[in-house]
Write a protein that holds these residues in place. Structure first.
Motif, PDB file in Angstrom:
ATOM      1  N   ASN A 128       1.021   1.615  14.832  1.00  0.00           N
ATOM      2  CA  ASN A 128       0.156   0.616  14.197  1.00  0.00           C
ATOM      3  C   ASN A 128       0.331   0.539  12.680  1.00  0.00           C
ATOM      4  N   TYR A 129       0.810   1.636  12.092  1.00  0.00           N
ATOM      5  CA  TYR A 129       1.189   1.644  10.674  1.00  0.00           C
ATOM      6  C   TYR A 129       2.548   2.336  10.602  1.00  0.00           C
TER       7      TYR A 129
ATOM      8  N   GLN B 106     -13.103   3.029   7.646  1.00  0.00           N
ATOM      9  CA  GLN B 106     -11.744   2.758   7.165  1.00  0.00           C
ATOM     10  C   GLN B 106     -11.158   4.005   6.535  1.00  0.00           C
ATOM     11  N   ARG B 107      -9.837   3.959   6.318  1.00  0.00           N
ATOM     12  CA  ARG B 107      -9.155   5.130   5.729  1.00  0.00           C
ATOM     13  C   ARG B 107      -9.250   5.104   4.208  1.00  0.00           C
ATOM     14  N   GLY B 108      -9.004   3.955   3.624  1.00  0.00           N
ATOM     15  CA  GLY B 108      -8.849   3.897   2.164  1.00  0.00           C
ATOM     16  C   GLY B 108     -10.140   3.894   1.409  1.00  0.00           C
TER      17      GLY B 108
ATOM     18  N   ARG C 286       0.849  -1.203   0.000  1.00  0.00           N
ATOM     19  CA  ARG C 286       0.000   0.000   0.000  1.00  0.00           C
ATOM     20  C   ARG C 286       0.884   1.252   0.000  1.00  0.00           C
TER      21      ARG C 286
ATOM     22  N   GLU D  54       1.917   4.913   7.609  1.00  0.00           N
ATOM     23  CA  GLU D  54       1.431   6.236   8.022  1.00  0.00           C
ATOM     24  C   GLU D  54       2.572   7.231   8.205  1.00  0.00           C
TER      25      GLU D  54
ATOM     26  N   ARG E 177      -6.513   0.414  15.271  1.00  0.00           N
ATOM     27  CA  ARG E 177      -6.585   1.299  14.103  1.00  0.00           C
ATOM     28  C   ARG E 177      -7.386   2.514  14.537  1.00  0.00           C
ATOM     29  N   CYS E 178      -6.937   3.695  14.119  1.00  0.00           N
ATOM     30  CA  CYS E 178      -7.709   4.883  14.502  1.00  0.00           C
ATOM     31  C   CYS E 178      -9.112   4.799  13.910  1.00  0.00           C
ATOM     32  N   THR E 179      -9.238   4.094  12.784  1.00  0.00           N
ATOM     33  CA  THR E 179     -10.532   3.996  12.108  1.00  0.00           C
ATOM     34  C   THR E 179     -11.404   2.849  12.637  1.00  0.00           C
TER      35      THR E 179
ATOM     36  N   PHE F 208      -8.816  11.978   3.770  1.00  0.00           N
ATOM     37  CA  PHE F 208      -8.828  11.353   5.096  1.00  0.00           C
ATOM     38  C   PHE F 208      -8.585  12.425   6.148  1.00  0.00           C
TER      39      PHE F 208
HETATM   40  O1  G3H Z   1      -4.868   3.936  12.483  1.00  0.00           O
HETATM   41  C1  G3H Z   1      -5.340   4.667  11.628  1.00  0.00           C
HETATM   42  C2  G3H Z   1      -5.241   4.309  10.199  1.00  0.00           C
HETATM   43  O2  G3H Z   1      -5.392   5.469   9.448  1.00  0.00           O
HETATM   44  C3  G3H Z   1      -6.227   3.257   9.825  1.00  0.00           C
HETATM   45  O3  G3H Z   1      -6.134   2.959   8.476  1.00  0.00           O
HETATM   46  O4  G3H Z   1      -8.453   2.148   8.052  1.00  0.00           O
HETATM   47  O5  G3H Z   1      -6.646   1.697   6.430  1.00  0.00           O
HETATM   48  O6  G3H Z   1      -6.667   0.534   8.629  1.00  0.00           O
HETATM   49  P1  G3H Z   1      -7.022   1.773   7.868  1.00  0.00           P
END
Ligand code: G3H
Length: 481
Positions: free
Chosen positions: A148-149, A437-439, A101, A153, A279-281, A445
């Protein structure tokens, strides 16, 4: 050549069952304050108030440097993927996804910049003025990514910052720090001196003085809302600082009485628990209509029973080790507080801790008096409560400190359409019959309130890390008149 002490890195993975012995993965240097200042000086020299080679370089040339880096980065895929698993316990599948990604993100960013540059090179003529509008860099950018990323990120800010002509100091997260090491050589070979500076060490010690120096022009931070606000407030001239922040969230799932339960359950399980809910999302609180709560809980818990808990390389694994023991203690405190205030763990083995593993805990019924109602758990706990009137979850969102996303599950499209008009003013993304989700990364975002500042994504980030500047020329024919 760093002189700072070496810090050991231990994997959160314990290979033998019931063994708390973590093993050493490697070391990284804890930079001294003097070395951190040297990194700042090197960035400052490279930027040279916008007159350095990098900020003045053409877009086409900068792209060539980024492409060279990407090529070298791809050669390190296996090493980085392995470290993602060992350092933060991310599954093999998700670790590969994170790497790929990131590469796609870089390629898409290059394409988006070419498009932006094509538009910018056009001349605009108005009221006798000939103008060329372009995007220019902002300055020295401090990029800090989350655990976490740790790769993806960090790069969602670092790459757009660089490509727009900013110079960067970046601090890898404490968990996920080693995986940046294989890329250091690629940075060194691909960019002029001082354009990318890696800051290893304790964020608590090194970052405050950097911010206090007043020399940081952009703070690009993804992580905790409190840390972001402390860092921001350390800048002596806040008006000169641009903050690009991706912060905490408490995304709600609303399950309406007519929802397709199979869809809602599948989306909510994966939305709450992918990568251990880190995940923040992630969906971090679920509001289920009182008429369907019984069947929802039954199906939800059956699905959780089937969740596979294991090591990152195990097939179809969903729950993997958390990055450190301390994390399990924090989550246990949240669970104990909810139990004390009237909730129950309603799933089999919920909240069981073994080494750095925690099996998901479904808490029901949750109420306002519990910490879990308000704070971001960032772990495998699913708080559930019922509602009678849709105004109840809406009020929750209005009162929350956060405003990233919401997921709403139901069949009545008219009712949902009416809700959406209000929901988009509470959060920055409304998901209908799907998890948060983010994507895909081309979508904007961001978030409201304490969840974000500025917008990231492939093309939004290019705007965030630049300013529109202009060269205006009075039309010659006008002068003659
Ligand atoms: O932790 C925050 C990320 O932006 C989550 O991304 O929704 O692709 O897992 P994601």
């Amino acid at each position: 050549n760093w002189k700072g002490e070496q810090q050991d890195v231990y994997s959160p993975i314990c290979l033998k069952e019931n063994e708390n012995k973590q093993f050493k993965l490697g070391t990284y240097p804890m930079l001294t304050q003097i070395e951190a200042n040297q990194a700042l000086e090197s960035a400052s020299n490279a930027y040279n108030m916008g007159m350095g080679e990098w900020p003045q370089m053409s877009v086409g040339q900068r792209i060539k440097h980024i492409e060279k880096f990407t090529f070298k980065m791809i050669e390190k895929r296996d090493e980085v993927v392995k470290l993602l698993m060992w350092e933060i316990g991310k599954s093999y599948k998700d670790s590969q996804k994170e790497f790929d990604r990131t590469v796609d993100y870089i390629k898409d960013t290059i394409d988006a910049l070419k498009e932006l540059d094509r538009k910018n090179s056009k001349l605009e003529i108005n009221s006798g003025i000939l103008a060329q509008i372009k995007r220019s860099p902002i300055g020295i950018t401090l990029c800090i990514g989350p655990f976490n990323y740790p790769l993806n990120e960090t790069f969602t800010t670092l790459i757009p910052a660089l490509i727009m002509g900013n110079v960067v100091i970046f601090k890898p997260p404490k968990f996920g720090v080693l995986l940046h090491k294989p890329l250091l050589e690629a940075f060194k070979d691909s960019f002029p001196k001082g354009v990318v500076n890696t800051l290893y060490g304790s964020g608590a010690k090194l970052l405050t003085p950097l911010m206090q120096s007043g020399k940081i022009d952009v703070l690009a931070f993804i992580g905790s809302s409190n840390v972001a606000s402390q860092l921001k407030h350390n800048h002596p001239k806040p008006n000169r600082l641009k903050a690009i922040l991706g912060l905490e969230a408490k995304n709600a799932g609303i399950i309406m009485p007519d929802a397709n339960l199979e869809v809602a359950v599948n989306e909510c399980v994966s939305g709450s628990l992918s990568f251990n809910g880190q995940r923040c999302t992630a969906l971090k609180i679920l509001f289920v209509h009182e008429n369907i709560v019984g069947s929802f809980l039954e199906q939800f818990n059956t699905k959780i029973d089937d969740i596979k808990c294991g090591l990152p390389w195990d097939e179809d694994v969903q729950i993997t080790p958390l990055p450190e023991y301390k994390k399990t203690e924090y989550l246990k405190e949240l669970i104990d507080d909810a139990l004390k205030n009237g909730a129950n763990i309603v799933n089999k083995n919920g909240g069981t801790i073994k080494n750095t593993f925690m099996f998901p805990a479904v808490l029901y019924p949750v109420n306002k008096n519990m910490k879990i109602y308000h704070v971001e758990q960032f772990g495998p706990i699913v708080p559930i409560l019922t509602y009678k009137d849709i105004k109840e979850p809406l009020l929750y969102m209005m009162e929350s400190n956060y405003g990233q996303q919401v997921s709403i599950f139901g069949k009545n499209s008219d009712e949902i359409a009416k809700l959406v008009d209000g929901l988009v003013n509470q959060v920055s993304r409304v998901n209908i019959n799907s998890q948060c989700q983010r994507g895909p990364d081309i979508f904007p975002f961001t978030g409201r309130k304490d969840s974000a500042q500025s917008t990231l994504s492939v093309s939004d980030a290019l705007r965030a890390f630049s300013i529109r500047s202009m060269v205006a020329m009075k039309n010659d024919s006008d002068n003659k008149e």
